[in-house]
Design an enzyme around this catalytic site. Sequence first.
Site, PDB file in Angstrom:
ATOM      1  CG  HIS A 119      -2.024   0.926   1.284  1.00 41.67           C
ATOM      2  ND1 HIS A 119      -2.309   1.801   0.267  1.00 41.67           N
ATOM      3  CD2 HIS A 119      -2.921   1.218   2.261  1.00 41.67           C
ATOM      4  CE1 HIS A 119      -3.328   2.569   0.606  1.00 41.67           C
ATOM      5  NE2 HIS A 119      -3.712   2.240   1.830  1.00 41.67           N
TER       6      HIS A 119
ATOM      7  CG  HIS B 231      -3.704   1.680  -9.206  1.00 36.45           C
ATOM      8  ND1 HIS B 231      -5.008   1.546  -8.826  1.00 36.45           N
ATOM      9  CD2 HIS B 231      -3.101   2.449  -8.261  1.00 36.45           C
ATOM     10  CE1 HIS B 231      -5.193   2.221  -7.699  1.00 36.45           C
ATOM     11  NE2 HIS B 231      -4.055   2.786  -7.335  1.00 36.45           N
TER      12      HIS B 231
ATOM     13  CG  ASP C   9       3.345   4.671  -4.857  1.00 34.49           C
ATOM     14  OD1 ASP C   9       3.234   5.681  -4.158  1.00 34.49           O
ATOM     15  OD2 ASP C   9       2.685   3.635  -4.683  1.00 34.49           O
TER      16      ASP C   9
HETATM   17  N1  ACO Z   1       5.303  -5.409 -13.114  1.00 33.02           N
HETATM   18  C1  ACO Z   1       5.196  -6.497 -13.919  1.00 33.02           C
HETATM   19  N2  ACO Z   1       4.052  -7.146 -14.162  1.00 33.02           N
HETATM   20  C2  ACO Z   1       2.933  -6.680 -13.572  1.00 33.02           C
HETATM   21  C3  ACO Z   1       2.957  -5.554 -12.750  1.00 33.02           C
HETATM   22  C4  ACO Z   1       4.187  -4.907 -12.522  1.00 33.02           C
HETATM   23  N3  ACO Z   1       4.277  -3.813 -11.745  1.00 33.02           N
HETATM   24  N4  ACO Z   1       1.696  -5.300 -12.295  1.00 33.02           N
HETATM   25  C5  ACO Z   1       0.923  -6.262 -12.833  1.00 33.02           C
HETATM   26  N5  ACO Z   1       1.668  -7.090 -13.608  1.00 33.02           N
HETATM   27  C6  ACO Z   1       1.202  -8.199 -14.398  1.00 33.02           C
HETATM   28  C7  ACO Z   1       0.689  -9.338 -13.527  1.00 33.02           C
HETATM   29  O1  ACO Z   1       1.757 -10.197 -13.194  1.00 33.02           O
HETATM   30  C8  ACO Z   1      -0.315  -9.963 -14.436  1.00 33.02           C
HETATM   31  O2  ACO Z   1       0.393 -10.694 -15.403  1.00 33.02           O
HETATM   32  P1  ACO Z   1      -0.242 -12.067 -16.009  1.00 33.02           P
HETATM   33  O3  ACO Z   1      -1.551 -11.669 -16.638  1.00 33.02           O
HETATM   34  O4  ACO Z   1       0.774 -12.540 -16.992  1.00 33.02           O
HETATM   35  O5  ACO Z   1      -0.421 -12.976 -14.813  1.00 33.02           O
HETATM   36  C9  ACO Z   1      -0.934  -8.772 -15.154  1.00 33.02           C
HETATM   37  O6  ACO Z   1       0.072  -7.754 -15.134  1.00 33.02           O
HETATM   38  C10 ACO Z   1      -2.203  -8.236 -14.576  1.00 33.02           C
HETATM   39  O7  ACO Z   1      -1.954  -7.766 -13.262  1.00 33.02           O
HETATM   40  P2  ACO Z   1      -3.134  -7.720 -12.235  1.00 33.02           P
HETATM   41  O8  ACO Z   1      -3.271  -9.071 -11.655  1.00 33.02           O
HETATM   42  O9  ACO Z   1      -4.357  -7.191 -12.869  1.00 33.02           O
HETATM   43  O10 ACO Z   1      -2.615  -6.679 -11.141  1.00 33.02           O
HETATM   44  P3  ACO Z   1      -3.321  -6.460  -9.719  1.00 33.02           P
HETATM   45  O11 ACO Z   1      -4.476  -5.550  -9.900  1.00 33.02           O
HETATM   46  O12 ACO Z   1      -3.561  -7.747  -9.031  1.00 33.02           O
HETATM   47  O13 ACO Z   1      -2.155  -5.722  -8.925  1.00 33.02           O
HETATM   48  C11 ACO Z   1      -0.691  -4.033  -8.256  1.00 33.02           C
HETATM   49  C12 ACO Z   1      -2.049  -4.345  -8.893  1.00 33.02           C
HETATM   50  C13 ACO Z   1      -0.552  -4.748  -6.893  1.00 33.02           C
HETATM   51  C14 ACO Z   1      -0.596  -2.525  -8.015  1.00 33.02           C
HETATM   52  C15 ACO Z   1       0.407  -4.522  -9.216  1.00 33.02           C
HETATM   53  O14 ACO Z   1       0.271  -3.868 -10.459  1.00 33.02           O
HETATM   54  C16 ACO Z   1       1.799  -4.312  -8.641  1.00 33.02           C
HETATM   55  O15 ACO Z   1       2.264  -5.135  -7.865  1.00 33.02           O
HETATM   56  N6  ACO Z   1       2.468  -3.163  -8.994  1.00 33.02           N
HETATM   57  C17 ACO Z   1       3.776  -2.868  -8.460  1.00 33.02           C
HETATM   58  C18 ACO Z   1       3.654  -2.332  -7.015  1.00 33.02           C
HETATM   59  C19 ACO Z   1       3.126  -0.904  -6.968  1.00 33.02           C
HETATM   60  O16 ACO Z   1       3.569  -0.046  -7.715  1.00 33.02           O
HETATM   61  N7  ACO Z   1       2.188  -0.668  -6.043  1.00 33.02           N
HETATM   62  C20 ACO Z   1       1.604   0.669  -5.848  1.00 33.02           C
HETATM   63  C21 ACO Z   1       0.173   0.711  -6.224  1.00 33.02           C
HETATM   64  S1  ACO Z   1      -0.433   2.379  -6.098  1.00 33.02           S
HETATM   65  C22 ACO Z   1      -0.723   2.645  -4.471  1.00 33.02           C
HETATM   66  O17 ACO Z   1      -0.925   1.765  -3.691  1.00 33.02           O
HETATM   67  C23 ACO Z   1      -0.661   4.051  -3.947  1.00 33.02           C
END
Ligand code: ACO
Length: 542
Positions: free
Chosen positions: A340, A382, A456
Amino acid sequence: MVRLLSAAAPPPSSPRGSGASPTGAPPSAPTTPTTAAAAAAALAAPPPRLPPSAVAALRAAALSPSGGVGGGGLVRASVLGAAGLTVYDPGYTNTASATSTITYIDGGRGILRYRGYPIEQLAARSHFLEAAYLLSYGELPTAAQGAAFSSRVAAAAGAGLPANVLAVVAALPRGVHPMSALVTGLAALGGVHAETNPALAGPHVYDTPAAQDVQLFRVLAAMPLLAAAIYRHARGRPPVSPRPYDPAIHGTAGGAGAAGGGRPFSYTGLFLDLLERRSEGSPSAVAHPVVVRALDTLLLLHADHELNCSTATVRQLASSGVDATTAVAGAAAALYGPLHGGATEAVLGMLGRLAAAGGVAAIPDFLATVKRGEVKLMGFGHRVYRQYDPRATLVRRLAYEVFEAVAAGSDGSDSGGGGGSGGGGGAGLVAIAVALEKAALADDYFASRRLYPNVDFYTGVIYQALGLDAGMYTVLFAIGRSAGWMAHWREFLADPEARIARPRQWYVGAPERAYVDVHARGRGGGGGPAPAVKNPAVLSKL
Ligand code: ACO
């Protein structure tokens, strides 16, 4: 993924173990004992699509045919309960738990609005305290209202923190994570005001808007004071008292100006002075106006994001009737987590590792590791935005402004530290961030998954340029988000449908069995090795 539970799939256990539906509907009859294996098998099977007639019936029963979670219709859970169904929705990805008029997000179109006002307009023309007013009261203040609001925050801040709260922070080890100290300090602050604590003063202490205002001003004032005390404690420096009015720090952007008829007050200026003033009697630490404005804008951009993990926590805690400051302490604890509020810190770590590996030249290899699933591109993706996070666009612009000011070396600060002077590697990191963003956006892996920079991605490089420790980034996030937490706390108190939060569970454990004497355990009579952790990789999966 949301699923419906019924007699076909094991039903959730009732809070009192009676099997009765909370809606008063007849309980669905459990026929066989539920087991984790049966649940796992049920979850592994692809969920069937509802037949059109069932969809039509649900739509007919919907509160609102559109505009619900994910843009679909909203069905009361009690409608499902009456049919013997309960929603299984880990992470509440498709569950609305409240009506709200505070913040609107359309993740598909990259839209964020506070009380209807686009975030872009607020970032360009408003400031943090005005946004806090807007979030809590629903309207932009008149000049007089804005000035009065700022004066109330200034007065509450001017009173300083209770000595015993500062003593609690001072008692922590110097190396403690700043968020751990913030949670502790807020919990201590909640404890010293017995007169406004429902547990001690009765359930009606927050019944009037004036009583709610006392809580709002207390929290808004305490956040920068506590944050500065924590920052100084890490450096072995005692906290300094807030200066009631110093034109050098308050006559700058970010406050309700004298034009409003009230005392000028810059929330960010106050904070930066508390961070960097050498000692109690030293001249105020005066930061460059660009830095003051940038920090103020970052607070505004973080002020609310509807029912995220920490804001949902405030509502959850408020539902038990706990005092407002303790509810905010709980929200800060939720924000502390790396998934988060902690992501800003993680982005900076990633950029630092790239810098050490050769900077921009190292990007292709790094992206290859991301695409192989070995690491994540932090600051990308996100849960809600499937578009460019509108805050990221604004933060990127701010980053350039701050770097220009810092690079010019004209920050005007007397402090030589955070709040004005630059961390040397910041400009290099922003160049890497820009190149990384460009490369990722041009890559089909990210485009096909609709992964864009989130808020972020650039925030950390700004904080780093200002010389702030990585652990403080989430504390800054918390200062901004406290405005949203308090707005949601107030909205919760006014909600006629509000009741104590108590989700259901899907019990998949052992059926009833007889107690086994300790000597008989492990010999076919119970006991055995501790159950394996169900999903040790849960954090990396979320
Ligand atoms: N890097 C690489 N691959 C990613 C990333 C990423 N940052 N984010 C998502 N993916 C991939 C997933 O692995 C998935 O791949 P697949 O279809 O081959 O399995 C696909 O993209 C779809 O992802 P979702 O499952 O829809 O992502 P989810 O909504 O579950 O997660 C999250 C969202 C946690 C923010 C994720 O994108 C992530 O971990 N990002 C990096 C951490 C981050 O920046 N967090 C801050 C969020 S903003 C905030 O909290 C203020």
